[in-house]
Structure formats: structure tokens, C-alpha cells
Motif scaffolding. Structure first.
Motif, PDB file in Angstrom:
ATOM      1  N   VAL A 234     -65.567  78.427   6.460  1.00 49.18           N
ATOM      2  CA  VAL A 234     -65.443  78.910   5.080  1.00 49.18           C
ATOM      3  C   VAL A 234     -65.482  80.435   5.062  1.00 49.18           C
ATOM      4  O   VAL A 234     -64.714  81.077   4.335  1.00 49.18           O
TER       5      VAL A 234
ATOM      6  N   ASP B 121     -59.150  72.507   6.069  1.00 51.82           N
ATOM      7  CA  ASP B 121     -59.589  72.447   4.681  1.00 51.82           C
ATOM      8  C   ASP B 121     -60.718  73.426   4.372  1.00 51.82           C
ATOM      9  O   ASP B 121     -60.768  73.987   3.286  1.00 51.82           O
ATOM     10  N   TYR B 122     -61.620  73.648   5.307  1.00 56.94           N
ATOM     11  CA  TYR B 122     -62.738  74.542   5.034  1.00 56.94           C
ATOM     12  C   TYR B 122     -62.287  76.002   4.945  1.00 56.94           C
ATOM     13  O   TYR B 122     -62.810  76.772   4.153  1.00 56.94           O
TER      14      TYR B 122
ATOM     15  N   ARG C 209     -60.837  76.339   1.604  1.00 54.52           N
ATOM     16  CA  ARG C 209     -61.910  76.508   0.614  1.00 54.52           C
ATOM     17  C   ARG C 209     -62.379  77.952   0.557  1.00 54.52           C
ATOM     18  O   ARG C 209     -62.681  78.473  -0.511  1.00 54.52           O
TER      19      ARG C 209
ATOM     20  N   LEU D 197     -62.361  80.331  -2.604  1.00 52.31           N
ATOM     21  CA  LEU D 197     -63.570  81.028  -3.040  1.00 52.31           C
ATOM     22  C   LEU D 197     -63.300  82.523  -3.230  1.00 52.31           C
ATOM     23  O   LEU D 197     -63.737  83.114  -4.230  1.00 52.31           O
TER      24      LEU D 197
END
Length: 94
Positions: free
Chosen positions: A6, A71-72, A75, A79
């Protein structure tokens, strides 16, 4: 592990936004220096619009990560986009 992914996506999102901002300055100005344009944009009150246009490049990073099934990282880009949007909102109302 997940936090690192992330964070990488977040940093790529901020970098993409910065690169998009620079590209927007080059596209919409007539060869003026980047620093001069940013100072003038702050004085005239359209800096947040330039930043918002620069955030369009985050779409590219987001969809690349989605296509690669990271996917992270996607994200993290999302963000970064949300934080930039909230920041421009607060700068715009003050």
C-alpha cells in the motif's frame, strides 16, 4: 507485507500526481518556468485546479496495478488520490 504494498502504491500515486502536475503546466502554459507558473497559480487561485488535472495520471497507475492484479498497490494509489482531493478541497475553501 501488505502495508509495504500500500505504501509503494501511495508513493507511486503521489509521484504520478506530481508528474501529471508538471505535464499540465507544460500543456497549458507557453513555455514558462514551472516555479513561476506554480507561484502565479497560487497567487491567482487556480493552483488546486492544476493539481486536480495532474491527478488524472493516477488513473493510469491505478489501472496498471489492477491489470497486474496488484490490488494493494492500487489501493495505495487510490489513497493518494483521495488525500490529494481532500487537500485541494481544504485549500480551495480557505
Amino acid at each position: 507485507m501488505i502495508k509495504n504494498e500500500v505504501l509503494i502504491g501511495f508513493l507511486i500515486g503521489l509521484l504520478a500526481n506530481f508528474i501529471g502536475l508538471i505535464l499540465a503546466i507544460f500543456i497549458f502554459t507557453e513555455g514558462a518556468a514551472v516555479g513561476v507558473v506554480i507561484k502565479q497559480a497560487i497567487i491567482e487561485g487556480f493552483f488546486t485546479k492544476l493539481v486536480s488535472i495532474g491527478a488524472v495520471l493516477n488513473l493510469v497507475a491505478f489501472f496498471i496495478f489492477i491489470k497486474k492484479k496488484q490490488d494493494y498497490r492500487a489501493r495505495g494509489v487510490l489513497l493518494a488520490t483521495v488525500i490529494v482531493a481532500i487537500s485541494t478541497f481544504f485549500i480551495n475553501i480557505s
